[in-house]
Scaffold this active site. Structure first.
Site, PDB file in Angstrom:
ATOM      1  N   ARG A  79       0.766  -1.361   0.112  1.00  0.00           N
ATOM      2  CA  ARG A  79       0.181   0.060   0.090  1.00  0.00           C
ATOM      3  C   ARG A  79       0.893   1.277  -0.167  1.00  0.00           C
ATOM      4  NH1 ARG A  79      -2.971   1.087   5.379  1.00  0.00           N
ATOM      5  NH2 ARG A  79      -4.658  -0.289   4.736  1.00  0.00           N
ATOM      6  N   TYR A  80       1.980   1.052   0.788  1.00  0.00           N
ATOM      7  CA  TYR A  80       2.863   2.410   0.935  1.00  0.00           C
ATOM      8  C   TYR A  80       3.891   2.055   0.054  1.00  0.00           C
ATOM      9  CZ  TYR A  80      -0.073   3.273   5.054  1.00  0.00           C
ATOM     10  OH  TYR A  80      -0.860   3.561   5.906  1.00  0.00           O
ATOM     11  N   ARG A  83       6.928  -0.062   2.095  1.00  0.00           N
ATOM     12  CA  ARG A  83       7.043  -1.243   3.018  1.00  0.00           C
ATOM     13  C   ARG A  83       5.610  -1.864   2.626  1.00  0.00           C
ATOM     14  NH1 ARG A  83       5.545   3.729   4.590  1.00  0.00           N
ATOM     15  NH2 ARG A  83       4.013   4.085   6.351  1.00  0.00           N
ATOM     16  N   CYS A  92      -4.834 -17.720  14.739  1.00  0.00           N
ATOM     17  CA  CYS A  92      -4.624 -16.811  15.724  1.00  0.00           C
ATOM     18  C   CYS A  92      -5.131 -17.633  16.995  1.00  0.00           C
ATOM     19  CB  CYS A  92      -5.574 -15.761  15.741  1.00  0.00           C
ATOM     20  SG  CYS A  92      -5.471 -14.608  14.176  1.00  0.00           S
ATOM     21  N   CYS A  96     -10.807 -12.188  17.579  1.00  0.00           N
ATOM     22  CA  CYS A  96     -11.165 -11.099  18.436  1.00  0.00           C
ATOM     23  C   CYS A  96     -12.278 -10.821  17.187  1.00  0.00           C
ATOM     24  CB  CYS A  96     -10.124 -10.029  17.790  1.00  0.00           C
ATOM     25  SG  CYS A  96      -8.661 -10.311  18.593  1.00  0.00           S
ATOM     26  N   CYS A  99     -12.174  -8.015  14.441  1.00  0.00           N
ATOM     27  CA  CYS A  99     -10.973  -7.897  13.569  1.00  0.00           C
ATOM     28  C   CYS A  99     -11.591  -7.681  11.981  1.00  0.00           C
ATOM     29  CB  CYS A  99     -10.534  -9.637  13.351  1.00  0.00           C
ATOM     30  SG  CYS A  99      -9.203  -9.797  12.307  1.00  0.00           S
ATOM     31  N   ARG A 101      -9.869  -8.519   9.379  1.00  0.00           N
ATOM     32  CA  ARG A 101      -9.797  -9.469   8.506  1.00  0.00           C
ATOM     33  C   ARG A 101     -10.740 -10.760   8.726  1.00  0.00           C
ATOM     34  NH1 ARG A 101      -4.056  -8.563   9.016  1.00  0.00           N
ATOM     35  NH2 ARG A 101      -3.827  -6.451   7.906  1.00  0.00           N
ATOM     36  N   ASP A 259     -12.065  -0.078  12.064  1.00  0.00           N
ATOM     37  CA  ASP A 259     -12.325  -0.289  10.566  1.00  0.00           C
ATOM     38  C   ASP A 259     -13.817  -0.608  10.385  1.00  0.00           C
ATOM     39  OD1 ASP A 259      -9.865   0.210  10.083  1.00  0.00           O
ATOM     40  OD2 ASP A 259      -9.173  -2.062   9.863  1.00  0.00           O
ATOM     41  N   ASP A 296      -7.673   4.464   9.880  1.00  0.00           N
ATOM     42  CA  ASP A 296      -7.075   3.464   8.615  1.00  0.00           C
ATOM     43  C   ASP A 296      -8.384   3.597   7.501  1.00  0.00           C
ATOM     44  OD1 ASP A 296      -5.544   1.966   6.849  1.00  0.00           O
ATOM     45  OD2 ASP A 296      -5.145   0.740   8.174  1.00  0.00           O
ATOM     46  N   LYS A 303      -3.355   5.179   6.857  1.00  0.00           N
ATOM     47  CA  LYS A 303      -3.698   5.526   7.985  1.00  0.00           C
ATOM     48  C   LYS A 303      -3.118   7.011   8.139  1.00  0.00           C
ATOM     49  CE  LYS A 303      -2.024   1.186  10.221  1.00  0.00           C
ATOM     50  NZ  LYS A 303      -1.647   0.497   8.996  1.00  0.00           N
TER      51      LYS A 303
HETATM   52  C1  LIG Z   1      -0.612  -0.158   8.832  1.00  0.00           C
HETATM   53  C2  LIG Z   1       0.054  -0.659   7.606  1.00  0.00           C
HETATM   54  C3  LIG Z   1       1.409  -0.539   7.430  1.00  0.00           C
HETATM   55  C4  LIG Z   1       2.365   0.053   8.547  1.00  0.00           C
HETATM   56  O1  LIG Z   1       2.191   1.303   8.442  1.00  0.00           O
HETATM   57  P1  LIG Z   1       3.000   2.166   9.669  1.00  0.00           P
HETATM   58  O2  LIG Z   1       2.090   3.387   9.667  1.00  0.00           O
HETATM   59  O3  LIG Z   1       4.302   2.305   8.843  1.00  0.00           O
HETATM   60  O4  LIG Z   1       3.082   1.401  11.002  1.00  0.00           O
HETATM   61  C5  LIG Z   1       1.861  -0.968   6.106  1.00  0.00           C
HETATM   62  N1  LIG Z   1       1.292  -1.451   5.179  1.00  0.00           N
HETATM   63  C6  LIG Z   1      -0.113  -1.938   5.571  1.00  0.00           C
HETATM   64  C7  LIG Z   1      -0.815  -2.115   4.221  1.00  0.00           C
HETATM   65  C8  LIG Z   1      -0.745  -1.403   6.752  1.00  0.00           C
HETATM   66  O5  LIG Z   1      -2.164  -1.582   6.827  1.00  0.00           O
HETATM   67  S1  SF4 Z   2      -7.240  -9.162  15.340  1.00  0.00           S
HETATM   68 FE1  SF4 Z   2      -7.512 -10.545  13.961  1.00  0.00          FE
HETATM   69  S2  SF4 Z   2      -5.713 -11.018  13.059  1.00  0.00           S
HETATM   70 FE2  SF4 Z   2      -5.428  -9.917  15.083  1.00  0.00          FE
HETATM   71  S3  SF4 Z   2      -5.259 -11.635  16.574  1.00  0.00           S
HETATM   72 FE3  SF4 Z   2      -7.484 -10.851  16.484  1.00  0.00          FE
HETATM   73  S4  SF4 Z   2      -8.437 -12.263  15.057  1.00  0.00           S
HETATM   74 FE4  SF4 Z   2      -6.328 -12.655  14.760  1.00  0.00          FE
END
Ligand SMILES: *Cc1c(COP(=O)(O)O)cnc(C)c1O
Ligand code: SF4
Length: 347
Positions: A79-80, A83, A92, A96, A99, A101, A259, A296, A303
């Site tokens: 995304r960025y 990184r 997991c 949660c 979550c 995802r 989210d 986010d 973010k």
């Molecule tokens: C949160 C996130 C990161 C890391 O973001 P930082 O602000 O550097 O901690 C990188 N890629 C994705 C897709 C993310 O959701």
């Molecule tokens: S937030 Fe989602 S990915 Fe993170 S520990 Fe909980 S269930 Fe697992």
């Protein structure tokens, strides 16, 4: 692991209702996390026990952060610019309920040998990638040898400077953290661990010992916290959590607005709640204990920090502030500064 049947029996719950929710969004609970629950509906219960309202979420999105669309290789989110987020685990220690995802719980994209190769090839070909963030699922649920082989491959790529691991294992499954694991991680430095604590009840002798082991191995520890309605949406609760984390050598990193994930709408707080909380904690607890409050953005826009306003007015020659006690204070401006300042602060 505690089965849903055991959990239902222990608390005398209605099996039909709970099984219906868990069919759609599976239940998963570690023994340690079960032990953190004191009574039905408490802050740990709300985080991990299925709730029928999950099935009635009118606005939730399956993939709120557009992670699938931003994945050049399955499970690798780019995304960025510099990184990537690599979802290397589907497991997991507990699920949660909030979550982001949870879409993947019933349709996980398993990391095959082929997907590992493709992910590594992508990172190798993209020399702008300096920072690889391992997530999932939870990477610390992988067996040590597999986790180590991932770290070893990444360390073999010259342009990868930093490796980060996002994990809830120290909270949910602290006995998984051993001196061997910490020692193994420390052979691939710089490795940062970003933990996920949401409530002071999660700070226990066991999770504390896990953090100590990791910190003693020289691993910088951060934590993210999701702001959750009815769980931790009060300044006293979060202040205690952040201060407690700092004492464990864990630096609070992000406080995250919920989210818009499908089946999680009941956890969502107004954005103003988060702003009020960080405003009331600022200066009252150590700056080291203060995370950034972020949203986010839906659609994968990234973010953005949300910063409470301490400015009352900007004039030609002074900014008028209100300090944390509510007192007025003026800071003089340099000649000609005021227009640009107004533009930067957009007010
Ligand atoms: C949160 C996130 C990161 C890391 O973001 P930082 O602000 O550097 O901690 C990188 N890629 C994705 C897709 C993310 O959701
Ligand atoms: S937030 Fe989602 S990915 Fe993170 S520990 Fe909980 S269930 Fe697992």
């Amino acid at each position: 692991m505690i089965s849903l049947e055991t959990f239902i029996r222990k608390w005398g719950l209605d099996p039909v209702e709970y099984c219906r929710v868990a069919d759609r969004f599976p239940f998963r609970l570690s023994r340690h996390c079960m032990g953190l629950i004191r009574s039905p509906g408490d802050p740990v219960w709300r985080q991990v026990v299925p709730d029928p309202v999950e099935l009635r979420d009118p606005v939730g999105l399956t993939d709120p952060l557009a992670e699938e669309a931003l994945s050049p290789v399955p499970n690798l989110v780019h995304r960025y610019p510099n990184r990537v987020l690599w979802l290397v685990s589907t497991q997991c220690a507990a699920h949660c309920r909030f979550c982001t995802r949870k879409r993947r719980w019933t349709s996980p994209v398993e990391m095959t040998e082929r997907l590992f190769r493709e992910g590594l090839d992508y990172i190798r070909r993209h020399s702008e990638v300096k920072d690889v963030l391992l997530s999932g699922g939870d990477p610390l649920m992988l067996p040590d040898p597999l986790l180590e082989s991932i770290l070893k491959e990444l360390r073999g790529i010259r342009h990868v400077e930093v490796i980060r691991i996002g994990t809830r294992v120290p909270v949910f499954f602290p006995e998984r953290v051993t001196p061997e694991l910490a020692g193994m991680l420390s052979r691939y430095h710089p490795v940062f661990l970003n933990l996920h604590f949401n409530h002071p009840l999660e700070i226990t002798p066991e999770s504390g010992a896990a953090c100590r082991m990791l910190a003693d191995a020289g691993i910088p520890l951060g934590s993210q916290t999701v702001l959750l309605k009815g769980v931790n949406d009060r300044a006293e609760v979060l202040g205690e959590l952040f201060q407690g984390l700092l004492a464990l050598r864990v630096r609070p990193y992000y406080l995250m607005q919920m989210d818009l994930a499908l089946g999680t709408g009941h956890f969502r707080t107004p954005i103003a709640t988060g702003l009020e909380i960080v405003k009331s904690l600022r200066n009252r607890i150590s700056g080291l204990a203060m995370p950034h409050f972020v949203v986010d953005l839906p659609g994968g826009h990234g973010k953005v920090p949300m910063v409470p306003n301490f400015i009352e007015n900007i004039s030609e020659d002074v900014v008028v502030f209100r300090d944390y006690l509510g007192n007025r204070c003026e800071y003089p401006l340099l000649a000609g500064e005021h227009e640009e300042l107004g533009r930067l602060l957009k007010r």
